[in-house]
Design a protein around this motif. Structure first.
Motif, PDB file in Angstrom:
ATOM      1  N   ARG A   1     -26.367  -2.789 -26.173  1.00  0.00           N
ATOM      2  CA  ARG A   1     -26.980  -3.575 -24.611  1.00  0.00           C
ATOM      3  C   ARG A   1     -28.830  -3.777 -25.200  1.00  0.00           C
ATOM      4  O   ARG A   1     -29.085  -4.114 -25.036  1.00  0.00           O
ATOM      5  CB  ARG A   1     -26.797  -2.619 -23.900  1.00  0.00           C
ATOM      6  N   GLU A   2     -28.650  -2.574 -25.911  1.00  0.00           N
ATOM      7  CA  GLU A   2     -30.188  -3.005 -26.583  1.00  0.00           C
ATOM      8  C   GLU A   2     -30.670  -3.922 -27.643  1.00  0.00           C
ATOM      9  O   GLU A   2     -31.476  -3.572 -27.532  1.00  0.00           O
ATOM     10  CB  GLU A   2     -30.373  -0.950 -27.722  1.00  0.00           C
ATOM     11  N   ASP A   3     -29.220  -3.834 -28.496  1.00  0.00           N
ATOM     12  CA  ASP A   3     -29.448  -5.078 -29.108  1.00  0.00           C
ATOM     13  C   ASP A   3     -30.218  -6.533 -28.120  1.00  0.00           C
ATOM     14  O   ASP A   3     -31.133  -7.296 -28.677  1.00  0.00           O
ATOM     15  CB  ASP A   3     -28.632  -5.866 -29.885  1.00  0.00           C
ATOM     16  N   LEU A   4     -29.616  -6.402 -26.993  1.00  0.00           N
ATOM     17  CA  LEU A   4     -29.704  -7.641 -26.476  1.00  0.00           C
ATOM     18  C   LEU A   4     -31.434  -7.539 -25.860  1.00  0.00           C
ATOM     19  O   LEU A   4     -32.026  -8.379 -25.560  1.00  0.00           O
ATOM     20  CB  LEU A   4     -28.858  -8.096 -24.790  1.00  0.00           C
ATOM     21  N   LEU A   5     -31.548  -6.180 -25.644  1.00  0.00           N
ATOM     22  CA  LEU A   5     -33.495  -5.854 -24.659  1.00  0.00           C
ATOM     23  C   LEU A   5     -34.214  -6.480 -26.530  1.00  0.00           C
ATOM     24  O   LEU A   5     -35.064  -6.558 -26.108  1.00  0.00           O
ATOM     25  CB  LEU A   5     -33.726  -4.166 -24.932  1.00  0.00           C
ATOM     26  N   ILE A   6     -33.709  -5.892 -27.940  1.00  0.00           N
ATOM     27  CA  ILE A   6     -34.634  -6.288 -28.491  1.00  0.00           C
ATOM     28  C   ILE A   6     -35.158  -7.704 -29.017  1.00  0.00           C
ATOM     29  O   ILE A   6     -36.222  -8.202 -28.725  1.00  0.00           O
ATOM     30  CB  ILE A   6     -33.417  -5.811 -29.812  1.00  0.00           C
ATOM     31  N   GLY A   7     -33.764  -8.485 -28.431  1.00  0.00           N
ATOM     32  CA  GLY A   7     -33.767  -9.629 -29.066  1.00  0.00           C
ATOM     33  C   GLY A   7     -34.818 -10.655 -27.339  1.00  0.00           C
ATOM     34  O   GLY A   7     -35.327 -11.334 -27.922  1.00  0.00           O
ATOM     35  N   GLN A   8     -34.773 -10.174 -26.438  1.00  0.00           N
ATOM     36  CA  GLN A   8     -35.661 -10.161 -25.101  1.00  0.00           C
ATOM     37  C   GLN A   8     -36.651  -9.622 -25.960  1.00  0.00           C
ATOM     38  O   GLN A   8     -38.066 -10.602 -25.443  1.00  0.00           O
ATOM     39  CB  GLN A   8     -34.611  -9.883 -23.692  1.00  0.00           C
ATOM     40  N   LEU A   9     -37.147  -9.190 -25.764  1.00  0.00           N
ATOM     41  CA  LEU A   9     -38.657  -8.183 -25.813  1.00  0.00           C
ATOM     42  C   LEU A   9     -39.606  -9.174 -27.259  1.00  0.00           C
ATOM     43  O   LEU A   9     -39.970  -9.599 -26.690  1.00  0.00           O
ATOM     44  CB  LEU A   9     -38.352  -7.244 -26.459  1.00  0.00           C
ATOM     45  N   LEU A  10     -38.296  -9.441 -27.933  1.00  0.00           N
ATOM     46  CA  LEU A  10     -39.390 -10.016 -29.411  1.00  0.00           C
ATOM     47  C   LEU A  10     -39.677 -11.649 -28.789  1.00  0.00           C
ATOM     48  O   LEU A  10     -41.028 -11.968 -29.364  1.00  0.00           O
ATOM     49  CB  LEU A  10     -38.293  -9.735 -30.303  1.00  0.00           C
ATOM     50  N   HIS A  11     -38.654 -12.343 -28.559  1.00  0.00           N
ATOM     51  CA  HIS A  11     -38.631 -13.059 -28.505  1.00  0.00           C
ATOM     52  C   HIS A  11     -39.824 -13.665 -26.733  1.00  0.00           C
ATOM     53  O   HIS A  11     -40.330 -14.621 -27.120  1.00  0.00           O
ATOM     54  CB  HIS A  11     -37.299 -13.943 -27.746  1.00  0.00           C
ATOM     55  N   LEU A  12     -40.113 -12.972 -25.977  1.00  0.00           N
ATOM     56  CA  LEU A  12     -40.558 -12.623 -24.964  1.00  0.00           C
ATOM     57  C   LEU A  12     -42.377 -12.489 -25.911  1.00  0.00           C
ATOM     58  O   LEU A  12     -43.672 -12.790 -26.060  1.00  0.00           O
ATOM     59  CB  LEU A  12     -40.810 -11.893 -24.324  1.00  0.00           C
ATOM     60  N   ARG A  13     -42.053 -11.642 -26.479  1.00  0.00           N
ATOM     61  CA  ARG A  13     -43.736 -10.789 -27.552  1.00  0.00           C
ATOM     62  C   ARG A  13     -43.874 -11.985 -28.181  1.00  0.00           C
ATOM     63  O   ARG A  13     -45.482 -12.542 -28.710  1.00  0.00           O
ATOM     64  CB  ARG A  13     -43.653 -10.408 -27.837  1.00  0.00           C
ATOM     65  N   ALA A  14     -42.825 -13.122 -28.292  1.00  0.00           N
ATOM     66  CA  ALA A  14     -43.513 -14.557 -29.946  1.00  0.00           C
ATOM     67  C   ALA A  14     -44.133 -15.367 -28.619  1.00  0.00           C
ATOM     68  O   ALA A  14     -44.689 -16.115 -29.532  1.00  0.00           O
ATOM     69  CB  ALA A  14     -42.155 -14.820 -30.429  1.00  0.00           C
ATOM     70  N   GLY A  15     -43.105 -15.909 -27.205  1.00  0.00           N
ATOM     71  CA  GLY A  15     -43.927 -16.771 -27.022  1.00  0.00           C
ATOM     72  C   GLY A  15     -43.633 -16.661 -25.272  1.00  0.00           C
ATOM     73  O   GLY A  15     -42.029 -16.708 -25.570  1.00  0.00           O
ATOM     74  N   PRO A  16     -43.397 -16.163 -24.521  1.00  0.00           N
ATOM     75  CA  PRO A  16     -43.326 -16.268 -22.713  1.00  0.00           C
ATOM     76  C   PRO A  16     -42.849 -18.029 -22.780  1.00  0.00           C
ATOM     77  O   PRO A  16     -41.621 -17.894 -22.214  1.00  0.00           O
ATOM     78  CB  PRO A  16     -44.145 -15.597 -21.921  1.00  0.00           C
ATOM     79  N   ASP A  17     -43.299 -18.816 -22.694  1.00  0.00           N
ATOM     80  CA  ASP A  17     -43.606 -20.088 -22.232  1.00  0.00           C
ATOM     81  C   ASP A  17     -41.956 -20.542 -23.478  1.00  0.00           C
ATOM     82  O   ASP A  17     -41.022 -21.737 -22.354  1.00  0.00           O
ATOM     83  CB  ASP A  17     -44.524 -21.250 -22.884  1.00  0.00           C
ATOM     84  N   LYS A  18     -41.652 -20.164 -24.618  1.00  0.00           N
ATOM     85  CA  LYS A  18     -41.139 -21.143 -25.249  1.00  0.00           C
ATOM     86  C   LYS A  18     -39.547 -20.241 -24.600  1.00  0.00           C
ATOM     87  O   LYS A  18     -38.255 -20.798 -24.316  1.00  0.00           O
ATOM     88  CB  LYS A  18     -41.072 -20.356 -26.781  1.00  0.00           C
TER      89      LYS A  18
END
Lengths: 74, 201
Positions: free
Chosen positions: B174-191
């Protein structure tokens, strides 16, 4: 300086590639990087974990890179 | 092959004898139940949904037609169950052993911890979610795949998951799902928003 790429996927975490200062291992690292990009993974340099810089091209200076699978609407 | 009793499925259909042999497969049982489901419309005219195809057939013919379809359905279900396990596994995602799963989870927890501040990690440990503040927005990330984005009166829910999605047959911490969301979010919320199903809350 050495770098690693980890892949987060459903078969368990795996170290995909490591590289050092020599050109040969860096080329192997770049090949692994490009292979993951082709498979639609997004790669992040987490050398500084708080920033999580997204990598568009292989960076041999990155110490730890993680490959995250692409996202889709759920 | 009946037990002498009659059963009415969901109270909707006429009573039918229940063939015990069919109980062997829960999936097939429900297929059979669906094939026999009969309902009445408000005008009092009865129809049957033969084989679950959504085809309305007058009730007086329903029993006969479903009786004709029934052996065919039974053959399909039998063939499905006869697939050797090694063939079935060829189409299934790989299962991983417990040791690998534990190691992956340990590593993903360590990785997530390194990506979070102390306060965020404490929140994850206690509530299972992570609050990230970026560009005036407050994002609440949950491992279920839902991200709540808030900014003053704006309140949205973004539903986004890794592809391929990990289901019950495989493993992704489950932590991996959060890592994925978090890193994509930090790279660009719009994307990330562009990739998500967005719901106005």
């Amino acid at each position: 300086m050495a770098g690693k790429i980890y892949k987060l996927d459903r078969s368990g975490h795996g170290e995909v590639a490591t590289w050092g200062d020599d050109a040969e291992s860096r080329a192997a690292g770049a090949a692994a990087f490009n292979d993951l990009v082709k498979k639609h993974y997004t790669l992040f340099d987490i050398t500084n974990p708080q920033s999580g810089r997204k990598l568009d091209a292989f960076d041999p200076d990155a110490e730890e890179v993680i490959a995250v699978s692409r996202m889709q609407a759920g | 092959m009946t037990d002498g009793k009659t059963y009415s499925f969901g109270g909707l259909g006429r009573p039918k004898p229940f063939p015990e042999l069919l109980v062997a497969s829960g999936r097939f049982q429900w297929g059979w139940v669906a094939s026999r489901a009969i309902w009445s419309d408000p005008m009092g005219v009865s129809f049957s949904n033969v084989s679950g195809l959504g085809i309305a057939i007058p009730r007086q013919y329903a029993g006969r037609i479903s009786d004709l379809l029934f052996p065919g359905l039974q053959a399909v279900a039998g063939a499905y169950q006869a697939i050797p396990m090694q063939w079935a596994n060829a189409f299934s995602p790989p299962r991983i052993d417990g040791e690998t799963a534990a190691r992956s989870r340990e590593r993903s927890r360590g990785l997530l911890k390194s990506l979070l501040t102390e306060a965020q990690w404490a929140e994850f440990e206690s509530a299972g979610r992570v609050t990230e503040r970026l560009g005036g927005y407050e994002f609440i990330l949950t491992p279920g795949g839902m991200i709540e984005a808030r900014k003053r009166r704006i309140r949205e829910r973004w539903c986004v998951n890794p592809d391929p999605y990990a289901n019950g047959n495989d493993f992704m911490p489950r932590e991996d799902l959060l890592i994925g969301q978090l890193l994509h979010l930090r790279a660009g919320p719009d994307k990330l928003r562009a990739q998500a199903n967005v719901f106005q809350a």
